[in-house]
Design an enzyme around this catalytic site. Structure first.
Site, PDB file in Angstrom:
ATOM      1  N   ASP A   1      46.233  22.865  70.173  1.00 28.46           N
ATOM      2  CA  ASP A   1      45.188  22.200  70.962  1.00 28.46           C
ATOM      3  C   ASP A   1      45.038  22.842  72.349  1.00 28.46           C
ATOM      4  O   ASP A   1      46.010  23.347  72.912  1.00 28.46           O
ATOM      5  CB  ASP A   1      45.574  20.717  71.110  1.00 28.46           C
ATOM      6  CG  ASP A   1      44.382  19.864  71.516  1.00 28.46           C
ATOM      7  OD1 ASP A   1      43.250  20.376  71.563  1.00 28.46           O
ATOM      8  OD2 ASP A   1      44.595  18.668  71.818  1.00 28.46           O
TER       9      ASP A   1
ATOM     10  N   HIS B   1      38.943  29.921  71.172  1.00 24.49           N
ATOM     11  CA  HIS B   1      39.435  29.927  69.788  1.00 24.49           C
ATOM     12  C   HIS B   1      39.894  31.330  69.369  1.00 24.49           C
ATOM     13  O   HIS B   1      40.859  31.480  68.624  1.00 24.49           O
ATOM     14  CB  HIS B   1      38.335  29.432  68.836  1.00 24.49           C
ATOM     15  CG  HIS B   1      37.940  27.993  69.088  1.00 24.49           C
ATOM     16  ND1 HIS B   1      38.873  26.989  69.247  1.00 24.49           N
ATOM     17  CD2 HIS B   1      36.732  27.386  69.200  1.00 24.49           C
ATOM     18  CE1 HIS B   1      38.247  25.833  69.448  1.00 24.49           C
ATOM     19  NE2 HIS B   1      36.954  26.053  69.442  1.00 24.49           N
TER      20      HIS B   1
ATOM     21  N   THR C   1      38.683  17.602  59.316  1.00 18.13           N
ATOM     22  CA  THR C   1      37.474  17.060  58.669  1.00 18.13           C
ATOM     23  C   THR C   1      36.497  16.564  59.736  1.00 18.13           C
ATOM     24  O   THR C   1      35.293  16.494  59.486  1.00 18.13           O
ATOM     25  CB  THR C   1      37.836  15.895  57.705  1.00 18.13           C
ATOM     26  OG1 THR C   1      38.768  15.037  58.360  1.00 18.13           O
ATOM     27  CG2 THR C   1      38.452  16.394  56.415  1.00 18.13           C
TER      28      THR C   1
ATOM     29  N   LEU D   1      57.898  33.786  54.737  1.00 14.02           N
ATOM     30  CA  LEU D   1      57.331  32.545  55.278  1.00 14.02           C
ATOM     31  C   LEU D   1      56.160  32.034  54.430  1.00 14.02           C
ATOM     32  O   LEU D   1      55.293  32.812  54.025  1.00 14.02           O
ATOM     33  CB  LEU D   1      56.821  32.839  56.698  1.00 14.02           C
ATOM     34  CG  LEU D   1      56.112  31.685  57.409  1.00 14.02           C
ATOM     35  CD1 LEU D   1      57.129  30.734  58.020  1.00 14.02           C
ATOM     36  CD2 LEU D   1      55.181  32.200  58.506  1.00 14.02           C
TER      37      LEU D   1
END
Ligand code: FPP
Length: 238
Positions: free
Chosen positions: A15, A32, A61, A128
């Site tokens: 965030d 972003h 969503t 991973l």
């Protein structure tokens, strides 16, 4: 770092991209883009220190409600990520797995195809496991799991008497994976925002005010160190 008691599964709410961009007088999509770079660094580092599962919240969503240019920017970043890693897959030891409602009609077909392709070509990797939560909402996941269970009961694949917590968890997108040991959220927000509500029940939480584009591997190690100092009781008294 001392590798004793490294968590098996770490989940992250990445965030603060928007606030970081604003602080630097840049468009939100640049936040972003920088956040994607941070993610690449953290994936490499997590694999290096022996974490087995890393789950990140890339697109919820609810994120479809953001301005169209921002949604398109995020989808473009995901497309680029998938293209790059489809190319690099032969030389990388990372198992890619998408969690979330990837069969929703919201998702462009080419993106879904790339997601499925990267999953397929990395499915036997032993390093991973990188879970990317895309078009993910925890309540949506639980409802989809319930529908699958009902379907299996109707088809007599399972008996309703068999449904317990362990069986239910297998129907979630994280299927046979262990629950996260540690959940990290950046940017100073102290909530879980519909992220893995079933799976985070006994996880340790680590909140930092650092904005995601500025989150470093050193910050990540600080979270791991803090986790190692915690005493987990899972509802027991000692
Ligand atoms: C929250 O920050 C972040 C997101 C909604 C998107 C997170 C996505 C990335 C880091 C890139 C993901 C990578 C790929 C490959 C898709 P925010 O925009 O809500 O920040 P704010 O709260 O400061 O506005």
């Amino acid at each position: 770092m001392d590798e004793t008691k490294v968590p098996t599964h770490v989940a992250i709410i990445m965030d603060g991209n928007g606030r970081w961009a604003k602080e630097h007088n840049l468009p939100r999509n640049e936040g972003h883009r920088r956040g994607t770079k941070t993610l690449e660094n953290i994936i490499k580092h997590a694999a290096h220190i022996g974490i087995e599962y890393l789950t990140v919240y890339a697109f919820s969503t609810e994120n479809w409600n953001r301005p169209q240019s921002e949604v398109e920017g995020l989808i473009k970043l995901l497309r680029r990520y998938l293209d790059q890693h489809i190319k690099k897959a032969p030389s990388e030891d990372i198992r890619f797995n998408a969690i979330g409602d990837i069969f929703s009609s919201n998702i462009p077909q080419d993106l879904r195809d790339k997601i499925i392709h990267l999953q397929e070509i990395t499915k036997d990797k032993k390093g991973l496991c990188f879970n990317m939560a895309f078009n993910y909402g925890g309540r949506n996941e639980i409802i989809r799991a319930c529908k699958s269970i009902i379907n299996d009961i109707l088809l007599k694949h399972i008996d309703d008497e068999m449904v317990n917590e362990e069986v239910f968890a297998k129907y979630l997108d994280t299927g046979h994976q262990p629950d996260p040991d540690l959940m990290i959220r950046t940017s100073g927000e102290i909530r879980t925002s519909n992220f893995l509500p079933w799976q985070l029940t006994y996880s340790e939480f680590y909140f930092t005010s650092c904005l995601w584009p500025e989150f470093t591997v050193q910050e990540f190690d600080m979270a791991i160190d803090e986790y190692r100092r915690r005493k987990r009781r899972f509802g027991n008294s000692e």
